[in-house]
Design an enzyme around this catalytic site. Structure first.
Site, PDB file in Angstrom:
ATOM      1  N   ASP A 203     -15.849 -13.884  25.144  1.00 45.39           N
ATOM      2  CA  ASP A 203     -17.210 -14.256  24.495  1.00 45.39           C
ATOM      3  C   ASP A 203     -16.858 -15.468  23.577  1.00 45.39           C
ATOM      4  O   ASP A 203     -15.758 -16.031  23.455  1.00 45.39           O
ATOM      5  CB  ASP A 203     -17.614 -13.266  24.043  1.00 45.39           C
ATOM      6  CG  ASP A 203     -19.267 -13.246  23.982  1.00 45.39           C
ATOM      7  OD1 ASP A 203     -19.916 -14.438  23.578  1.00 45.39           O
ATOM      8  OD2 ASP A 203     -19.863 -12.649  24.658  1.00 45.39           O
TER       9      ASP A 203
ATOM     10  N   HIS B  25     -21.930 -18.273  26.682  1.00 46.08           N
ATOM     11  CA  HIS B  25     -20.832 -17.367  25.856  1.00 46.08           C
ATOM     12  C   HIS B  25     -19.383 -17.699  25.751  1.00 46.08           C
ATOM     13  O   HIS B  25     -18.628 -17.167  26.235  1.00 46.08           O
ATOM     14  CB  HIS B  25     -21.050 -15.973  26.353  1.00 46.08           C
ATOM     15  CG  HIS B  25     -22.239 -15.170  25.912  1.00 46.08           C
ATOM     16  ND1 HIS B  25     -22.388 -14.714  24.851  1.00 46.08           N
ATOM     17  CD2 HIS B  25     -23.525 -15.027  26.611  1.00 46.08           C
ATOM     18  CE1 HIS B  25     -23.569 -13.909  24.557  1.00 46.08           C
ATOM     19  NE2 HIS B  25     -24.348 -14.521  25.840  1.00 46.08           N
TER      20      HIS B  25
ATOM     21  N   GLU C  25     -27.614 -15.162  29.430  1.00 44.95           N
ATOM     22  CA  GLU C  25     -27.869 -15.794  28.189  1.00 44.95           C
ATOM     23  C   GLU C  25     -27.277 -17.399  28.045  1.00 44.95           C
ATOM     24  O   GLU C  25     -27.064 -17.968  27.111  1.00 44.95           O
ATOM     25  CB  GLU C  25     -27.643 -15.085  26.823  1.00 44.95           C
ATOM     26  CG  GLU C  25     -28.318 -13.770  26.762  1.00 44.95           C
ATOM     27  CD  GLU C  25     -27.878 -12.961  25.419  1.00 44.95           C
ATOM     28  OE1 GLU C  25     -28.771 -12.717  24.968  1.00 44.95           O
ATOM     29  OE2 GLU C  25     -26.658 -13.280  25.208  1.00 44.95           O
TER      30      GLU C  25
HETATM   31  C1  TNX Z   1     -27.156  -9.665  24.997  1.00 49.93           C
HETATM   32  S1  TNX Z   1     -26.360  -7.975  27.189  1.00 49.93           S
HETATM   33  C2  TNX Z   1     -26.060  -9.844  25.251  1.00 49.93           C
HETATM   34  C3  TNX Z   1     -24.769  -9.781  24.328  1.00 49.93           C
HETATM   35  C4  TNX Z   1     -24.932  -9.350  22.908  1.00 49.93           C
HETATM   36  C5  TNX Z   1     -26.032  -8.116  22.922  1.00 49.93           C
HETATM   37  C6  TNX Z   1     -26.370  -7.660  21.857  1.00 49.93           C
HETATM   38  C7  TNX Z   1     -25.954  -9.214  27.638  1.00 49.93           C
HETATM   39  C8  TNX Z   1     -25.626  -9.446  28.903  1.00 49.93           C
HETATM   40  N1  TNX Z   1     -25.725 -10.086  26.733  1.00 49.93           N
HETATM   41  O1  TNX Z   1     -23.981 -10.977  24.542  1.00 49.93           O
HETATM   42  O2  TNX Z   1     -23.581  -8.862  22.381  1.00 49.93           O
HETATM   43  O3  TNX Z   1     -27.230  -8.741  23.844  1.00 49.93           O
HETATM   44  O4  TNX Z   1     -27.218  -6.588  21.768  1.00 49.93           O
END
Ligand code: TNX
Length: 535
Positions: free
Chosen positions: A192, A253, A318
């Site tokens: 990440d 990420h 994301e």
């Molecule tokens: C979203 S859930 C993310 C993570 C974060 C999390 C915190 C997901 C696929 N991505 O990178 O840690 O929210 O709740």
């Protein structure tokens, strides 16, 4: 000679004082799908003989031996007990995880289609032992007949050693608990923005730079797994019926990767200074040949660790496309060349290439499911997901829509809904996490247990593979905090994954819970006390 006389006396005692336990006293979690109690009891001792019906069951027999060796000392009572028979034999339910456990006054029998099923028979027996009665004669187990098989073939938890590193020994202890509750997969979020935790021999800089979140800092900040560490972990988990699902989260990420390999940044980010963990919302370039070469080397390294057919999660969540690819001349040119009208479509191009590599190395690829918006009225996929990829639904409130879309598009789906399966969210008002809490919603134990009863169709759609509880690690600095956030909610998820809807009830679950909390306590697991349930 003495042994036989002792046994005869003990058997007589078992019949003279028949006692019928109640299912509630057994307090099994997850609840078996069929359990019939009868009168009579079986004496179990450390020296109960184990009879093996098939050589493939040798490893299960070993597990059983460890269970017997851990029985409390019987004091003056004989250590002998009824024989335990393990056999492989087709059951009416063809699931590879199905088992039948029969406890009779003169023997205990576990029958299964496969060694994995037999392993679950032993896990259920362990739970029965934990609530069995220690009498002056020894440990008495109630006579019963359990016919059991899981509702879903995938019952997973996820840990995030990218944000804060977790040593292998801690992962092993976590796996021990998981297997006791019949989970069968642990996803490891290995990369990440805050850390790259996989040593890749061809690219040592990934961990030299990417695994040092705070050089000289705590264990939680720094550390990585070597291929040998992971091979050892995979074998340890496999013995306990658990598949390790590695996750390499791309193309968003990826700050840790981009600190180590600046040439993989998009053209517009080339001159920027990057700080590990602080530079979020950056993305890999989908245009550079080098991006695909390095990812291919990473996947190659994983293929030397994991058996063929393992799931490989490649992220896809994301990605800040509007800030990165959409602004970048090289990506605009690529879009034009491919005839795309939306920058999001480049995700299809990127994953088309990366998933091909994953498949060539024998992996079964998985991605987080992203829709065109992060909440309703989202209406379609962010981009066309390649055929054959398994998707995970995770965003709050979007699970019913993801169910519908995947059913239509023919993708398999794993359920990890934010509102019930996010183990990083607090379990109660004012509860932890005390930092890195961005206003997280509360996910109570009751919520984790009841969400599917209330929000999903009664019929389990065939394309749903199972359930996953995700423990994101921004605020998880060690395994104790991980345990605190995991339990008892993971017990609710274990039952969601294993027990058919018609056998489930929140009230019944709360009555079985205290016994399991006691087991966790004895195992040194610092769970959160769910006081609100018993107030
Ligand atoms: C979203 S859930 C993310 C993570 C974060 C999390 C915190 C997901 C696929 N991505 O990178 O840690 O929210 O709740």
């Amino acid at each position: 000679m003495i042994r036989w006389t002792t046994l005869v006396i003990v058997y007589c005692l078992a019949f003279v004082a028949p006692r019928m336990a109640s299912a509630r006293e057994l307090s099994l979690i997850p609840k078996p799908n069929s359990l019939r109690l009868s009168s009579g009891q079986a004496l179990l001792g450390r020296k109960s003989p184990i009879r093996l019906g098939h050589h493939d069951l040798a490893s299960v027999a070993q597990t059983l031996e460890t269970v017997l060796a851990a029985l409390p000392s019987a004091g003056q009572a004989p250590e002998m007990g009824v024989p335990l028979e393990l056999t492989l034999q087709p059951l009416p339910n063809p699931s590879p995880e199905a088992y039948r456990l029969r406890i009779e006054p003169h023997r205990i029998e576990i029958t299964a289609n496969t060694p994995r099923g037999a392993y679950y028979g032993v896990m259920t027996l362990r739970q029965i032992i934990a609530s069995a009665e220690q009498t002056p004669q020894g440990l008495m187990l109630p006579s019963l007949d359990i016919d059991d098989a899981p509702r879903y073939g995938l019952r997973a938890l996820m840990l995030d050693p990218a944000r804060h590193f977790l040593p292998v020994a801690d992962l092993k202890a976590y796996i021990d608990r998981m297997s006791y509750y019949k989970f069968n997969a642990l996803q490891l979020h290995l990369t990440d923005d805050q850390g790259w935790r996989l040593y890749v021999p061809k690219h040592p800089r990934l961990t030299e730079l990417g695994a040092q979140r705070v050089p000289g800092g705590r264990i939680a900040d720094n550390g990585y797994y070597t291929p040998d560490d992971l091979r050892d972990l995979v074998a340890y988990a496999a013995q306990r019926g658990i598949e390790i699902i590695p996750e390499i989260d791309v193309p968003g990420h990826t700050a840790a990767l981009l600190v180590a390999y600046p040439e993989l940044r998009c053209d517009i980010a080339q001159g920027q200074s990057f700080v590990l963990g602080k530079t979020d919302n950056v993305m890999l370039s989908a245009c550079q040949k080098r991006t695909y070469e390095i990812l291919s080397d990473v996947i190659q390294t994983l293929s030397e660790i994991f058996p063929r057919g393992t799931r490989l999660h490649l992220g896809g969540d994301e990605s800040a496309i509007a800030r990165n690819w959409a602004q970048s001349p090289e990506h605009q040119a690529l879009m034009k060349r491919l005839g795309y009208t939306r920058p999001d479509e480049l995700m299809g191009y990127f994953f088309g290439r990366v998933l091909d590599t994953a498949r060539r190395h024998g992996f079964d690829p998985v991605l987080w499911c992203e829709l065109d918006q992060v909440r309703l009225p989202a209406s379609r996929y962010l981009f066309d997901y390649p055929k054959g990829v398994t998707l995970v639904t995770w965003r709050m409130g979007l699970t019913p829509l993801c169910l519908e879309l995947t059913e239509r598009s023919g993708h398999q789906l794993i359920l990890a809904p934010g509102e019930s399966a996010y183990l990083d969210y607090p379990q109660y008002r004012g509860d932890l996490p005390e930092f890195n809490n961005w206003g997280m919603p509360i996910t109570t134990l009751e919520r984790s247990y009841t969400w599917d009863l209330e929000h999903l169709p009664r019929r389990t759609p065939n394309h749903v593979l199972g359930v996953m509880g995700t423990l994101w690690g921004e605020a998880i600095q060690d395994i104790h905090r991980a345990n605190y956030m995991t339990y008892p909610r993971a017990l609710a998820l274990a039952e969601v994954g294993w027990t058919e809807l018609e056998h489930r009830s929140w009230e019944d679950f709360t009555r079985r819970l205290p016994r399991q909390l006691e087991t966790l306590l004895r195992a040194g697991v610092a769970y959160r006390a769910p006081f609100e349930v018993y107030r």
